[in-house]
Design a protein around this motif. Structure first.
Motif, PDB file in Angstrom:
ATOM      1  N   ILE A 122     -11.177 -25.137   4.272  1.00  0.00           N
ATOM      2  CA  ILE A 122      -9.770 -25.564   4.264  1.00  0.00           C
ATOM      3  C   ILE A 122      -8.795 -24.395   4.116  1.00  0.00           C
ATOM      4  O   ILE A 122      -7.589 -24.611   4.025  1.00  0.00           O
ATOM      5  N   THR A 123      -9.314 -23.171   4.083  1.00  0.00           N
ATOM      6  CA  THR A 123      -8.437 -22.006   3.953  1.00  0.00           C
ATOM      7  C   THR A 123      -8.598 -21.083   5.155  1.00  0.00           C
ATOM      8  O   THR A 123      -9.641 -21.065   5.810  1.00  0.00           O
ATOM      9  N   THR A 124      -7.562 -20.321   5.412  1.00  0.00           N
ATOM     10  CA  THR A 124      -7.639 -19.308   6.458  1.00  0.00           C
ATOM     11  C   THR A 124      -8.287 -18.054   5.883  1.00  0.00           C
ATOM     12  O   THR A 124      -8.495 -17.946   4.672  1.00  0.00           O
ATOM     13  N   VAL A 125      -8.591 -17.111   6.755  1.00  0.00           N
ATOM     14  CA  VAL A 125      -9.199 -15.857   6.303  1.00  0.00           C
ATOM     15  C   VAL A 125      -8.281 -15.152   5.310  1.00  0.00           C
ATOM     16  O   VAL A 125      -8.737 -14.573   4.317  1.00  0.00           O
ATOM     17  N   GLN A 126      -6.977 -15.221   5.556  1.00  0.00           N
ATOM     18  CA  GLN A 126      -6.011 -14.558   4.673  1.00  0.00           C
ATOM     19  C   GLN A 126      -5.927 -15.245   3.308  1.00  0.00           C
ATOM     20  O   GLN A 126      -5.692 -14.593   2.289  1.00  0.00           O
ATOM     21  N   GLU A 127      -6.122 -16.554   3.279  1.00  0.00           N
ATOM     22  CA  GLU A 127      -6.007 -17.314   2.029  1.00  0.00           C
ATOM     23  C   GLU A 127      -7.304 -17.350   1.232  1.00  0.00           C
ATOM     24  O   GLU A 127      -7.291 -17.662   0.040  1.00  0.00           O
ATOM     25  N   ARG A 128      -8.418 -17.026   1.874  1.00  0.00           N
ATOM     26  CA  ARG A 128      -9.737 -17.287   1.285  1.00  0.00           C
ATOM     27  C   ARG A 128      -9.987 -16.510  -0.004  1.00  0.00           C
ATOM     28  O   ARG A 128     -10.484 -17.067  -0.988  1.00  0.00           O
ATOM     29  N   SER A 129      -9.640 -15.231  -0.014  1.00  0.00           N
ATOM     30  CA  SER A 129      -9.889 -14.420  -1.215  1.00  0.00           C
ATOM     31  C   SER A 129      -9.131 -14.968  -2.415  1.00  0.00           C
ATOM     32  O   SER A 129      -9.671 -15.051  -3.528  1.00  0.00           O
TER      33      SER A 129
END
Length: 250
Positions: free
Chosen positions: A122-129
């Motif tokens: 449910i998250t983008t690569v940018q939001e994942r961390s």
């Protein structure tokens, strides 16, 4: 609050509840040990039973997360966790306690990969961390708050913290059943599984000690080892070192 944030809050609440339940029992183990007439080595074996069950079940659970879905694994894991706490609280024989700890280890194996996979979905690569950082914070917060709550509840009964942990886990089961939606369709999960080569436990273990992952593997191993040692002996050490045995234990 957006739908994505609401789902993330539910996931973080689930992982928080699981580790809150684990933390709840730490301060009451010396009391429980005395009530059940257990030795220190038996307490260590009970902690180890949890870890061994999680170790064995984790690779299988990881595949089931992709095959059957994130939601069903989260709900199943929370249910098993609630059941394990309830059985441990009701247990009057050592073998029952071992069964409860094994169930607890399996529940952890179900919950962790399912929650992390759900967050990744449910998250983008940018939001994942950032999202994974929240997961780590939820784990730490549950483990920090748990012992304090467990110690307070234990004043009213040595078995009550286990029942309390089971109760909040059952609440999490019900809320997850109605509020979580499966992030991937069956076809998307099948496609995802086809893209990953079939592996085995020993192949996965071999990959984990590859030079690319070795440092991370060592860090996680040391942290897990320290946490297990803490869970096993810290409360016992505190009571003995502060000469509280006669004051606390009946």
């Amino acid at each position: 609050m957006s739908k994505k944030k609401a789902v993330l809050v539910i996931l973080l609440s689930n992982i928080f509840i699981a580790f809150l339940g684990i933390g709840l029992i730490i301060p009451v183990m010396p009391l429980f040990m005395n009530v059940m007439h257990l030795t220190g080595s038996t307490m260590g074996y009970l902690v180890a039973a949890f870890a061994v069950a999680q170790l064995i079940a984790s690779p299988i659970a990881g595949r089931w997360v992709d095959r059957y879905g994130r939601k069903i694994m989260i709900v199943s894991g929370l249910f098993l966790f609630a059941l394990s706490e309830l059985v441990f609280g009701l247990g009057t024989h050592v073998y029952v306690l071992y069964v409860a700890r094994l169930l607890g280890g399996i529940s952890a194996a179900f919950i962790m990969p399912a929650v992390t996979a759900y967050v990744a979905d449910i998250t983008t690569v940018q939001e994942r961390s950032k999202a994974m950082g929240y997961v780590s914070a939820a784990i730490s917060t549950g483990f920090i708050i748990g012992p304090g709550i467990g110690g307070f509840i234990a004043e009213y009964g040595v078995r009550l913290p286990f029942f309390f942990a089971a109760g909040i886990a059952f609440i999490a089961v019900i809320s997850s059943m109605f509020m979580l939606k499966e992030p991937l369709t069956k076809e998307e999960r099948a496609k995802q599984m086809n893209e990953v080569k079939e592996s085995t436990f020993f192949k996965d273990l071999k990959k984990s000690i590859h030079p690319s992952y070795l440092i991370a593997f060592i860090i996680v191993f040391v942290l897990a080892f320290g946490l297990s040692a803490y869970e096993t002996v810290f409360s016992l050490f505190t009571i003995i070192s502060l000469d509280l045995v006669q004051k606390i234990l009946p």
